[in-house]
Structure formats: structure tokens, C-alpha cells
Scaffold this motif. Structure first.
Motif, PDB file in Angstrom:
ATOM      1  N   GLN A 166       0.812  -1.212   0.000  1.00 43.78           N
ATOM      2  CA  GLN A 166       0.000   0.000   0.000  1.00 43.78           C
ATOM      3  C   GLN A 166       0.842   1.256   0.000  1.00 43.78           C
ATOM      4  O   GLN A 166       0.448   2.274  -0.571  1.00 43.78           O
ATOM      5  CB  GLN A 166      -0.937   0.028   1.212  1.00 43.78           C
ATOM      6  N   SER A 167       2.007   1.239   0.648  1.00 41.92           N
ATOM      7  CA  SER A 167       2.839   2.435   0.717  1.00 41.92           C
ATOM      8  C   SER A 167       3.522   2.742  -0.612  1.00 41.92           C
ATOM      9  O   SER A 167       3.992   3.859  -0.819  1.00 41.92           O
ATOM     10  CB  SER A 167       3.900   2.264   1.800  1.00 41.92           C
ATOM     11  N   LYS A 168       3.567   1.780  -1.520  1.00 41.99           N
ATOM     12  CA  LYS A 168       4.266   1.965  -2.793  1.00 41.99           C
ATOM     13  C   LYS A 168       3.316   2.096  -3.970  1.00 41.99           C
ATOM     14  O   LYS A 168       3.702   2.633  -5.012  1.00 41.99           O
ATOM     15  CB  LYS A 168       5.213   0.779  -3.041  1.00 41.99           C
ATOM     16  N   ALA A 169       2.104   1.602  -3.849  1.00 44.09           N
ATOM     17  CA  ALA A 169       1.155   1.668  -4.967  1.00 44.09           C
ATOM     18  C   ALA A 169      -0.264   1.690  -4.415  1.00 44.09           C
ATOM     19  O   ALA A 169      -0.563   1.000  -3.441  1.00 44.09           O
ATOM     20  CB  ALA A 169       1.349   0.474  -5.910  1.00 44.09           C
ATOM     21  N   ARG A 170      -1.120   2.483  -5.054  1.00 40.21           N
ATOM     22  CA  ARG A 170      -2.506   2.543  -4.641  1.00 40.21           C
ATOM     23  C   ARG A 170      -3.283   1.434  -5.360  1.00 40.21           C
ATOM     24  O   ARG A 170      -3.269   1.334  -6.583  1.00 40.21           O
ATOM     25  CB  ARG A 170      -3.126   3.898  -4.974  1.00 40.21           C
ATOM     26  N   THR A 171      -3.964   0.607  -4.569  1.00 43.76           N
ATOM     27  CA  THR A 171      -4.743  -0.504  -5.131  1.00 43.76           C
ATOM     28  C   THR A 171      -6.131  -0.524  -4.488  1.00 43.76           C
ATOM     29  O   THR A 171      -6.498  -1.503  -3.838  1.00 43.76           O
ATOM     30  CB  THR A 171      -4.016  -1.842  -4.897  1.00 43.76           C
ATOM     31  N   PRO A 172      -6.909   0.547  -4.646  1.00 41.02           N
ATOM     32  CA  PRO A 172      -8.192   0.621  -3.928  1.00 41.02           C
ATOM     33  C   PRO A 172      -9.180  -0.462  -4.333  1.00 41.02           C
ATOM     34  O   PRO A 172      -9.903  -0.990  -3.481  1.00 41.02           O
ATOM     35  CB  PRO A 172      -8.714   2.017  -4.297  1.00 41.02           C
ATOM     36  N   GLN A 173      -9.222  -0.822  -5.622  1.00 47.25           N
ATOM     37  CA  GLN A 173     -10.205  -1.820  -6.046  1.00 47.25           C
ATOM     38  C   GLN A 173      -9.840  -3.201  -5.512  1.00 47.25           C
ATOM     39  O   GLN A 173     -10.716  -3.954  -5.064  1.00 47.25           O
ATOM     40  CB  GLN A 173     -10.310  -1.841  -7.575  1.00 47.25           C
ATOM     41  N   LEU A 174      -8.564  -3.540  -5.552  1.00 47.86           N
ATOM     42  CA  LEU A 174      -8.144  -4.837  -5.026  1.00 47.86           C
ATOM     43  C   LEU A 174      -8.287  -4.865  -3.503  1.00 47.86           C
ATOM     44  O   LEU A 174      -8.635  -5.903  -2.929  1.00 47.86           O
ATOM     45  CB  LEU A 174      -6.695  -5.137  -5.431  1.00 47.86           C
ATOM     46  N   GLN A 175      -8.035  -3.726  -2.862  1.00 49.44           N
ATOM     47  CA  GLN A 175      -8.213  -3.657  -1.416  1.00 49.44           C
ATOM     48  C   GLN A 175      -9.678  -3.902  -1.049  1.00 49.44           C
ATOM     49  O   GLN A 175      -9.977  -4.580  -0.055  1.00 49.44           O
ATOM     50  CB  GLN A 175      -7.778  -2.274  -0.895  1.00 49.44           C
ATOM     51  N   ALA A 176     -10.574  -3.331  -1.864  1.00 48.72           N
ATOM     52  CA  ALA A 176     -11.998  -3.534  -1.590  1.00 48.72           C
ATOM     53  C   ALA A 176     -12.368  -5.012  -1.720  1.00 48.72           C
ATOM     54  O   ALA A 176     -13.153  -5.543  -0.929  1.00 48.72           O
ATOM     55  CB  ALA A 176     -12.829  -2.688  -2.555  1.00 48.72           C
ATOM     56  N   LEU A 177     -11.786  -5.686  -2.717  1.00 47.84           N
ATOM     57  CA  LEU A 177     -12.044  -7.123  -2.867  1.00 47.84           C
ATOM     58  C   LEU A 177     -11.486  -7.899  -1.674  1.00 47.84           C
ATOM     59  O   LEU A 177     -12.157  -8.771  -1.111  1.00 47.84           O
ATOM     60  CB  LEU A 177     -11.409  -7.636  -4.163  1.00 47.84           C
ATOM     61  N   ALA A 178     -10.247  -7.576  -1.289  1.00 54.54           N
ATOM     62  CA  ALA A 178      -9.616  -8.301  -0.179  1.00 54.54           C
ATOM     63  C   ALA A 178     -10.360  -8.071   1.137  1.00 54.54           C
ATOM     64  O   ALA A 178     -10.421  -8.968   1.985  1.00 54.54           O
ATOM     65  CB  ALA A 178      -8.158  -7.876  -0.039  1.00 54.54           C
ATOM     66  N   SER A 179     -10.929  -6.875   1.291  1.00 52.74           N
ATOM     67  CA  SER A 179     -11.649  -6.597   2.537  1.00 52.74           C
ATOM     68  C   SER A 179     -12.920  -7.427   2.650  1.00 52.74           C
ATOM     69  O   SER A 179     -13.482  -7.574   3.741  1.00 52.74           O
ATOM     70  CB  SER A 179     -11.987  -5.111   2.624  1.00 52.74           C
ATOM     71  N   GLY A 180     -13.399  -7.974   1.527  1.00 47.75           N
ATOM     72  CA  GLY A 180     -14.586  -8.824   1.557  1.00 47.75           C
ATOM     73  C   GLY A 180     -14.299 -10.246   2.013  1.00 47.75           C
ATOM     74  O   GLY A 180     -15.223 -11.044   2.185  1.00 47.75           O
ATOM     75  N   ILE A 181     -13.015 -10.575   2.185  1.00 45.45           N
ATOM     76  CA  ILE A 181     -12.641 -11.919   2.652  1.00 45.45           C
ATOM     77  C   ILE A 181     -12.722 -11.927   4.177  1.00 45.45           C
ATOM     78  O   ILE A 181     -11.951 -11.242   4.842  1.00 45.45           O
ATOM     79  CB  ILE A 181     -11.222 -12.282   2.191  1.00 45.45           C
ATOM     80  N   PRO A 182     -13.641 -12.683   4.772  1.00 50.53           N
ATOM     81  CA  PRO A 182     -13.760 -12.666   6.234  1.00 50.53           C
ATOM     82  C   PRO A 182     -12.587 -13.399   6.888  1.00 50.53           C
ATOM     83  O   PRO A 182     -12.054 -14.367   6.341  1.00 50.53           O
ATOM     84  CB  PRO A 182     -15.075 -13.408   6.480  1.00 50.53           C
ATOM     85  N   GLU A 183     -12.185 -12.917   8.031  1.00 50.56           N
ATOM     86  CA  GLU A 183     -11.149 -13.594   8.810  1.00 50.56           C
ATOM     87  C   GLU A 183     -11.849 -14.466   9.858  1.00 50.56           C
ATOM     88  O   GLU A 183     -12.606 -13.966  10.690  1.00 50.56           O
ATOM     89  CB  GLU A 183     -10.234 -12.575   9.475  1.00 50.56           C
ATOM     90  N   LEU A 184     -11.602 -15.766   9.792  1.00 51.20           N
ATOM     91  CA  LEU A 184     -12.241 -16.730  10.698  1.00 51.20           C
ATOM     92  C   LEU A 184     -11.155 -17.532  11.415  1.00 51.20           C
ATOM     93  O   LEU A 184     -10.998 -18.740  11.202  1.00 51.20           O
ATOM     94  CB  LEU A 184     -13.174 -17.656   9.905  1.00 51.20           C
ATOM     95  N   PRO A 185     -10.361 -16.883  12.266  1.00 47.80           N
ATOM     96  CA  PRO A 185      -9.223 -17.575  12.882  1.00 47.80           C
ATOM     97  C   PRO A 185      -9.633 -18.731  13.779  1.00 47.80           C
ATOM     98  O   PRO A 185      -8.936 -19.747  13.833  1.00 47.80           O
ATOM     99  CB  PRO A 185      -8.527 -16.454  13.674  1.00 47.80           C
TER     100      PRO A 185
END
Length: 783
Positions: free
Chosen positions: A110-129
């Protein structure tokens, strides 16, 4: 998008190549189902997604989604009460692990490239530890259920191991017993149907007590469970049955936990599939050396040095396809196998790829419009089943196209009007093209008809183009020449192949005058174009050479400047050290003068003053930072003599020559007298007599006044006088002096006091008090 268009443009082949770059079944499915969109905002979003994936993959050094499996059906079954296998449960845990790893990877770039669309996709992955931990604690990588799955299972397995050890102990004693060994084929223990057995020779099967479970293929060996361990074997089977029931109970429990997270896990599958698909698009772009297209309006198509993606890069010839600015219809002519159809397919396929969010194999700066529909009539449309000829098949499809096109359509027509009488075919092709041109529909058509070359010349909004053909080698160059119609080259090819001159002359005679003029005109245009291209190539080479030389020159200048800066810095450091040393020497001299003055002024002899002045002469630097201090005037007024005003160049001070003895002169500088070389003197212009100025001076020792009147002077004029005055005052032993500057605007007072702050002779200063002149006087206390 028209399915038939995608088929003739071979878009599905691109999709299959794209699917090969996917790492998951979800990504492969999305690649194979990919279709272009006519929604410009959606297309732009898809291309941004590809661009972000390219940056992500590059910065992360390659992103792996290996281990992500489509568990949607399994999760749905678990949610309905179904029981999953241990392998399916482990795959579910792996999906969660991959999702977590992908999220961390995107956060790191994130500090080197803006990836808002991919970030939005990744945020949809639930964390179920918790769920992932429970599964991993229960199921091994090989799908086995681990002892830690439950305390009951662990206890059962401990009992099984203990019982198995007892059975093996009994069998070991049995096979080592000499009385028993004679019955055995060989002294070993084997397992048949989950029961421990020993191999008994067939002739002793009735002499060996136990239960037969199997026999060898030759019939010479029987596998018998000895009677001594049958009860133990039965007990072991009972424990195994309990173990299986406990495993089933564990699977039911874990499946229920998975079923509770159906929504989250299904979302994870979807998001990881989309991320894998985006990465596949970026890797396809890398394989094809493709660039991100720029989308513009107005139906424009500017494909620069574009290549057909299904032709190997080492064989394909890049072409420029431009349409939509000055003209919106392009008619391409040229010989067979010259590449006309390839140009047509390239333009159509790259447009479809761009509208599907894929990068295109073309040069940077290529621009496209988003077309609502793309129509293509390419290839042989003959249909035996429908009893249609080639011409009929083409016309049927073209009629369907003409019924559906609008101003946001792109139409690709290959060999328009072919397959029928040339005169009628040309007339029909011209009428169809005129219909499309009148409605402003972007059209690219290929043809053999010479009449269409004239149509393109005389019709506004239509441009000729051709695929180049080399008559010397009888081979096409596959270059597209926009603005130049193609020549048939039939006679040139025939002559090259050896057709008789008589026949060639007769053929030329049969050509109409107009045909000959058109061919001559095309030949002249081609010659001029080739010359222009050669000139452009030479100009390009000259520009590249000039650019190279400029870069080389700039590099040399930078290197020289760096060296000069380094030398200057070194010189300044040396000069700084010299000045500091000189300042220390001057300070010591002044201290000595003050000490002598304080001790006994009457005992201060002239030779002592002379020695101190000579000491000052020795430490005063004649150069500053590598440059001689310039004279106040650049003029030369001759050799100085007694009484002349001079400048002592080594001091940068003015004085008066008192006497000259040989090569040395005695010079009065203020209150100081010093001997200096005559060569170090520069004669000054005799001062212009001025009216005397009345200066009120309160006299101190040695004729040095205790006041200096600066009124009427500028700061620049006052500073040198203050400097000389303070030197004389220090030599005279004065402790306090008064500088009279007047009140006025306060500018002179401010400038004088600013100068005094850094003067080496000044201990302190203040404004005058009552009776001392107030703000019009500065009282200076000397060191």
C-alpha cells in the motif's frame, strides 16, 4: 457483444490463454466466461483493476493463491446438515489461510502503490481464525483426523496402540518358538482384513490352530490368525469401530461449524476468484507485452504499432490503425495474403480485449472508444445446410448488421461485395459503405475492387489504406499504409514469374486508360511515401544520436560541476583556516598593544609599534578564497611617491606614502605607520577638494577623538569609517567612544548597531542617555 463477432475474431482463444494464467478454479472459470462490456465506466474499472494487479504482482515479487479451492458447494451442503470429508474440511481451512495471506500482501504494498479496487475485494474476505484453528487442530495435511481432535479419540488410539503392542508381543514369541517355526512358510507377521496373521505352509494348515483369513495366489501359503490372539484381535476391532464412530462425530461437529459460516466462506471464494482473475489479466499483459488502453469518446480508434495477440511476437508486423478523427471509414486494399484480414481482425480483437478489461499489445498512447456493439463479417459464410452461396451468406449477415447498427457501433467487413459479378459487387459494396458513412458509423472494410479506391478519394469521411507488397520479392511486407490505395500487382507478379512479354503487353493494352492512370498515381504515391519513410527513419536516427550526445554532454557537465564544487569547498576550508589563524594573530597583537598601553604609555617605543605592525603585515592574508582582493578602482595612476594617496593591496586599506627607501615604502594608514613593498601599493586618484565639514570631536589620547560624527552618511559609507575609527580608538587605549548618527528614520542607527554586534573590538553598546544625545548617539564600550 455479438457472439458471432467474438467467434470470428477468436476472442475465446484469448480467454483460454487468460485461463492458463489463473491459479485457481474460480479464476479459470471467470477467465473462460469473460465477455466485453459496452458500459464505459465498467470497462474503465476493469482496466484499473488490471493495472492495480500488475503493480501488486510486481511489488510483491509474485503473488501466490495456490491452495485456494472453490468450496462453495461443500459449504452449502454443510449448511444443510451434510457431513464433509476431512479433505474438504482441510481445503476450507486452506482457503482461509490464502485469504489471510492475500490481505497481508496487499497491505504491504500500500505504501508503494494505490490498489483501492483490489483492497476492496480483499476486505470482503472474512477472517475466521477460530474456525481455521479448530480445523487445523483436528485435520492433518493428508486429510487424516489428528489425535487432538477430541480427548475421546486420543484415549481410543492410546488403547489401540497398547493392544496392538500386546498382539505383536504374542506373535513375536510364537514365530520364535522352534516348535511353531516348522509350520510357518517364513517367520513374519502380516495383516489380512485388519487381523494379524502368520503365513502357514499348506500341508500344516490343519495342524495350526487359528482362523484362516486368506491364502496366497499359489495356494501354498495360508494366512492364519493364531487362536492365542483371536480374543485380542476381536477387542482391537471393537476399538477400531469406536474410533470410526468418534471420527464421524468429529466430522459432523466440524461440518456444522463450517455450515454456520456459509455466507462468509462463499464471499471468500468469490473475492479470491476475482483477485486471481485480476492477477491472470496482469500476467497475460506481461506475456503479450501489452499496455493499458486509453479510452476516449467520439468513436475514435487509434491503435499504434498494434499486434495480433495470436501471432508470435517474432513474426507479427506491428501496424497503425487510425480512425475517427478526419475520417470514420477506412477502406483497405491490397493483394491476397497481404495481411488485410489480419489488420481487420487485429482492430476488432484488440477493441474487444480492451472492453473486457484486458491490456492490448500495442504502443503506449493507443486510444479506443467503448463501442456499444461490434459487428464483423469475416471469412467464408457458405452454408451447405442452408443452400447458401458464399455471396448469399455474406449478404444475409450484412443485412442483419445494417438493421442493427447505430452511431456507437464498429463494423468490420472483409472482402465486401465479393463472390459475385465484379461490377455489381463493386456497386453494391459502394452503396453499403455509403449507407454506413452517411450515418457516421465507424467502419473498416477490405476489398479488391478498384472502384472503391476512387470512392474513398471522392467521399468525405472515407480514407484509403493498403497493405504493402514488394514486387521484387513477390512477398507482402504486412505493413499498413494509410492514405495510399493498394495496387493489384497482378501484372508485376506475372512478369516476375516469367509470363511472356507479348501476353503482358496485350493485358496492359486491355486495361482502360483510367486504370493505367490510377496505377501510375498509386505507384508515384508509394514512391513518395517510401522516400518520406526513409527521411523519417534518418531523422529518427539523427534525433537519437543528438539525444545520446546531449545526455553525454549533460553527464560531463554534471561531473565537472561536482568536481568544481568539491575543489571550491576544499579551497574555502583552507581559506577559512587561514583567516581564523590570522584573526587569532591580530587579536594577540591588539591585546599586546593594550597591555603595553596600560603598563606605561611613556615607555612604549616606536620600534615596539613597528614590530607589532610588521607582525600584522605577516598575518594579513593577501588573498581571499583563492582570489586577490580587488582595488577600489581598476585604474592605474602611475608609480606612487611621498605624499601620494595609495591603496595597500595586501591589506585592502588606503593610506598616504610618507617616504620611499629602495623597494619599501613607509605608509600612514590611519594612526598606524607601516613599511610595505612598493609593489604592494596602488596609487590612487588625488581626492577632489571639498568644503570642510565641521565635526565635533572630543579629543582623547594620541589625537583620536572620542566621538565619530556619521550624520548624512549611508550605512554603506559609515561602516568603513567605523571600522577604521575603532581600530585607532583601540590603539589609542580608549575604553568608550560615541558614534553620532542622528535620529532621522532610524535606518542609520539600526545599520550601525547591527554592524557593532559582530565587531571584534566591541564589548557592548547602548543608546545614548540624557545629556549624551539620546537615540541620536550610540555609546560603544571597547574591549
Amino acid at each position: 457483444m455479438e457472439p458471432r463477432t467474438l467467434r470470428v475474431l477468436e476472442f475465446e482463444k484469448i480467454c483460454r490463454i487468460l485461463a492458463d494464467h489463473a491459479q485457481t478454479d474460480m479464476g479459470r472459470t471467470l477467465a473462460l466466461e469473460l465477455l466485453p462490456s459496452s458500459d464505459e465506466e465498467e470497462v474503465r474499472s476493469w482496466c484499473r483493476e488490471t493495472d492495480e494487479a500488475q503493480a501488486w504482482d510486481r511489488l510483491a515479487g509474485g503473488v501466490s493463491l495456490q491452495g485456494a479451492t472453490d468450496v462453495t458447494e461443500w459449504v452449502r451442503r454443510a449448511a444443510r446438515g451434510g457431513v464433509l470429508s476431512s479433505e474438504q474440511l482441510y481445503a476450507t481451512a486452506e482457503l482461509m489461510r490464502v485469504g489471510r495471506r492475500v490481505q497481508r500482501s496487499l497491505e504491504q504494498v500500500q505504501s508503494k502503490a494505490r490498489t483501492p479496487q483490489l483492497q476492496a475485494l480483499a476486505s470482503g474476505i472474512p477472517e475466521l481464525p477460530e474456525l481455521e484453528k479448530v480445523i487445523r487442530d483436528s485435520v492433518g495435511e493428508d486429510g487424516s483426523i489428528l489425535d487432538g481432535a477430541s480427548s475421546e479419540l486420543a484415549a481410543l488410539r492410546r488403547r489401540k496402540r497398547t493392544l496392538a503392542d500386546r498382539i505383536r508381543g504374542v506373535l513375536d514369541e510364537l514365530i520364535r518358538n522352534p516348535n511353531t517355526q516348522k509350520y510357518l512358510q517364513e517367520p513374519l507377521v502380516t495383516v489380512r482384513d485388519g487381523r494379524y496373521c502368520v503365513p502357514v505352509r499348506v500341508e500344516f494348515k490343519n495342524s495350526f490352530r487359528g482362523i484362516v483369513h486368506d491364502q496366497s495366489a499359489s495356494g501354498q501359503t495360508w494366512f492364519i490368525e493364531p487362536a492365542a490372539i483371536v480374543p485380542l484381535g476381536n477387542e482391537l476391532r471393537g476399538l477400531e469401530a469406536q474410533e470410526e464412530r468418534e471420527i464421524e462425530r468429529i466430522l459432523v461437529r466440524l461440518s456444522a461449524l463450517v455450515g454456520q459460516e456459509e455466507a462468509g466462506l462463499s464471499k471468500a471464494v468469490e473475492c479470491l476468484g476475482r483477485l486471481d482473475f485480476a492477477l491472470a489479466k496482469s500476467r497475460l499483459a506481461q506475456q503479450m507485452d501489452a499496455v493499458s488502453p486509453r479510452f476516449v469518446g467520439g468513436g475514435k480508434l487509434r491503435l499504434r504499432r498494434c499486434r495480433h495477440p495470436l501471432i508470435p511476437k517474432e513474426r507479427v508486423v506491428p501496424v497503425d490503425v487510425l480512425i475517427g478523427d478526419e475520417y470514420h471509414a477506412l477502406i483497405i486494399t491490397g493483394p491476397n495474403t497481404g495481411g488485410k484480414t489480419v489488420v481487420l481482425k487485429t482492430a476488432g480483437l484488440l477493441t474487444c480485449m480492451a472492453q473486457a478489461g484486458l491490456f492490448i499489445p500495442a504502443a503506449e498512447g493507443s486510444e479506443l472508444s467503448v463501442f456499444e456493439r461490434i459487428f464483423a463479417d469475416i471469412g467464408d459464410e457458405q452454408s451447405i445446410e442452408q443452400s447458401l452461396s458464399t455471396f448469399s451468406g455474406h449478404m444475409k449477415h450484412i443485412i442483419e448488421i445494417l438493421d442493427q447498427v447505430n452511431e456507437r457501433s464498429l463494423v468490420l467487413l472483409d472482402e465486401i461485395g465479393a463472390g459475385t459479378d465484379p461490377a455489381e459487387g463493386a456497386a453494391l459494396a459502394e452503396a453499403i459503405l455509403q449507407f454506413l458513412v452517411d450515418r457516421g458509423i465507424r467502419t473498416i472494410a477490405t476489398t479488391h475492387y478498384g472502384d472503391l479506391k476512387a470512392f474513398a478519394y471522392t467521399t468525405p469521411g472515407v480514407m484509403n489504406a493498403s497493405v504493402e507488397f514488394d514486387p521484387e520479392t513477390l512477398r507482402p511486407t504486412y505493413r499498413l499504409l494509410i492514405g495510399v490505395p493498394g495496387r493489384s500487382n497482378a501484372l508485376a507478379v506475372a512478369a516476375r514469374l516469367g509470363l511472356g512479354q507479348e501476353i503482358l503487353d496485350r493485358a496492359r493494352h486491355r486495361l482502360g486508360a483510367d486504370d493505367v492512370r490510377v496505377e501510375d498515381m498509386i505507384r508515384q504515391l508509394e514512391t513518395a511515401r517510401n522516400q518520406a519513410r526513409e527521411e523519417a527513419d534518418r531523422a529518427r536516427l539523427d534525433r537519437e544520436e543528438a539525444s545520446r550526445l546531449r545526455q553525454q554532454w549533460e553527464s560531463e557537465v554534471r561531473r565537472w560541476e561536482a568536481e568544481a564544487d568539491q575543489r571550491t569547498a576544499q579551497a574555502e576550508e583552507r581559506a577559512r583556516r587561514i583567516v581564523l589563524q590570522a584573526e587569532r594573530e591580530v587579536k594577540e597583537v591588539l591585546e599586546e598593544l593594550r597591555r603595553l598601553s596600560r603598563e606605561d604609555r611613556s615607555s612604549l617605543k616606536e620600534h615596539q609599534f613597528t614590530e607589532l605592525r610588521q607582525r600584522l603585515d605577516r598575518v594579513k592574508p593577501a588573498f581571499r578564497y583563492g582570489r586577490r582582493v580587488p582595488s577600489s578602482t581598476g585604474e592605474d595612476f602611475g608609480t606612487p611617491g611621498p605624499g601620494d594617496a595609495v591603496e595597500v593591496v595586501s591589506f585592502g586599506q588606503k593610506g598616504t606614502v610618507l617616504e620611499i627607501q629602495g623597494k619599501e615604502a613607509l605608509v600612514q594608514i590611519g594612526a598606524l605607520k607601516t613599511r610595505v613593498p612598493v609593489a604592494a601599493l596602488r596609487k590612487q586618484k588625488a581626492p577632489t577638494p571639498v568644503a570642510p565639514v565641521s565635526v565635533a570631536v572630543r579629543r582623547g589620547a594620541d589625537g583620536v577623538g572620542m566621538e565619530l560624527d556619521l550624520r548624512g552618511k549611508t550605512v554603506e559609507e559609515a561602516i568603513p569609517e567605523i571600522d577604521q575609527y575603532l581600530d585607532r580608538a583601540v590603539l589609542a587605549g580608549l575604553a568608550t567612544v560615541h558614534l553620532i548618527h542622528g535620529k532621522g528614520t532610524g535606518a542609520l542607527r539600526s545599520g550601525v548597531q547591527t554592524y557593532l554586534r559582530s565587531h571584534p573590538h566591541v564589548r557592548s553598546f547602548r543608546n545614548g542617555g540624557p545629556g549624551e544625545g539620546g537615540l541620536g548617539v550610540t555609546v560603544v564600550e571597547l574591549k
